[in-house]
Design an enzyme around this catalytic site. Structure first.
Site, short mmCIF file in Angstrom:
data_model
loop_
_atom_site.label_atom_id
_atom_site.label_comp_id
_atom_site.label_asym_id
_atom_site.label_seq_id
_atom_site.Cartn_x
_atom_site.Cartn_y
_atom_site.Cartn_z
CG ASP A 1 64.34 49.04 54.02
OD1 ASP A 1 63.36 49.33 54.73
OD2 ASP A 1 65.43 48.61 54.46
N1 URA Z 1 65.31 44.39 56.81
C1 URA Z 1 65.78 45.53 56.27
O1 URA Z 1 66.75 46.11 56.76
N2 URA Z 1 65.16 46.00 55.17
C2 URA Z 1 64.10 45.40 54.58
O2 URA Z 1 63.60 45.88 53.57
C3 URA Z 1 63.63 44.22 55.15
C4 URA Z 1 64.24 43.72 56.27
#
Ligand code: URA
Length: 234
Positions: free
Chosen positions: A101
């Site tokens: 993310d």
């Molecule tokens: N899980 C998440 O919620 N975000 C990420 O970036 C990676 C794994």
């Protein structure tokens, strides 16, 4: 091979662009400046453009310490792409072997080898990913057991696969979580389902490959041959 063709292939340049670069006098072959587009280049030649050596690329395997604020996609309207942190040619040929993310930091693997990345991201392969997690509220006494048993995420048919949790710092609500799949926002959704909230998320490890902490956030390096394989280990 002719010098202009060599530039086309190593830089991904058009013949016209390659000619312009050579004519600008910024290319050397074995240390000698040349403006001749038809000069022959062999496997043993050293070709430099603006002091930087040009080489044919085999498959590229890159580890990036992704900083906060970058997206793992080629384009985005609001945030810069993590690919913009790479000083590489032919960026459009590279892709992410698993995304993070925009606000997650840590280990991101980037490659142009589709088979390799498929082995990392395919749910069937169950490649382990370890995250450092900081929660808003205290770590529940039943979390480890529930995460091991599988969590029911909203709008998902199946429970999550068994995950392993290890408390790092109870006071700071900090833990390590290892999962073997990569659903959208998975870690954040798992803790939301437990009634908590992820405030900070950092990927430390994929398979047997840990992030190289001699890299600063935003820096990257090529993987060694051993590391290319280590990612499939535990
Ligand atoms: N899980 C998440 O919620 N975000 C990420 O970036 C990676 C794994």
């Amino acid at each position: 091979m002719r010098l202009d063709k060599f530039l086309c292939e190593t830089l991904g340049a058009t013949r016209k662009e390659a000619t312009r670069i050579i004519k600008s006098g910024t290319v050397t072959v074995d240390g000698v400046k040349t403006k001749v587009t038809s000069v022959k280049v062999t496997d043993d030649s050293t070709v430099e453009w603006d002091g930087r050596e040009l080489k044919f690329h085999g498959p590229r395997y890159i580890m990036l310490f992704k900083p906060d604020g970058y997206v793992c996609s080629h384009e985005d309207n609001t945030h810069p792409s993590a690919l913009s942190l790479l000083d590489e040619v032919n960026l459009e040929k590279l892709h992410f072997a698993g995304r993070l993310d925009v606000d997650t930091t840590g280990l991101v693997l980037i490659t142009d080898d589709g088979q390799w990345s498929h082995k990392i991201t395919s749910p069937k392969r169950k490649c382990a990913k370890t995250y450092r997690v900081w929660l808003a509220d205290p770590i529940g006494a039943d979390y480890a057991e529930k995460l091991e048993a599988g969590i029911q995420l909203k709008s998902e048919k199946d429970l999550t696969m068994p995950a392993v949790m290890e408390i790092v710092d109870e006071e700071e609500h900090e833990l390590l979580l290892t999962i073997h799949e990569g659903k959208y926002h998975q870690v954040k959704r798992m803790f939301a389902a437990l009634g908590n909230k992820v405030e900070g998320l950092h990927r430390a490890q994929i398979g047997g490959l840990g992030l190289d902490y001699s890299l600063e956030p935003g820096e990257y390096r090529y993987l060694t041959e051993e590391e290319v394989e280590a990612v499939f280990g535990e």
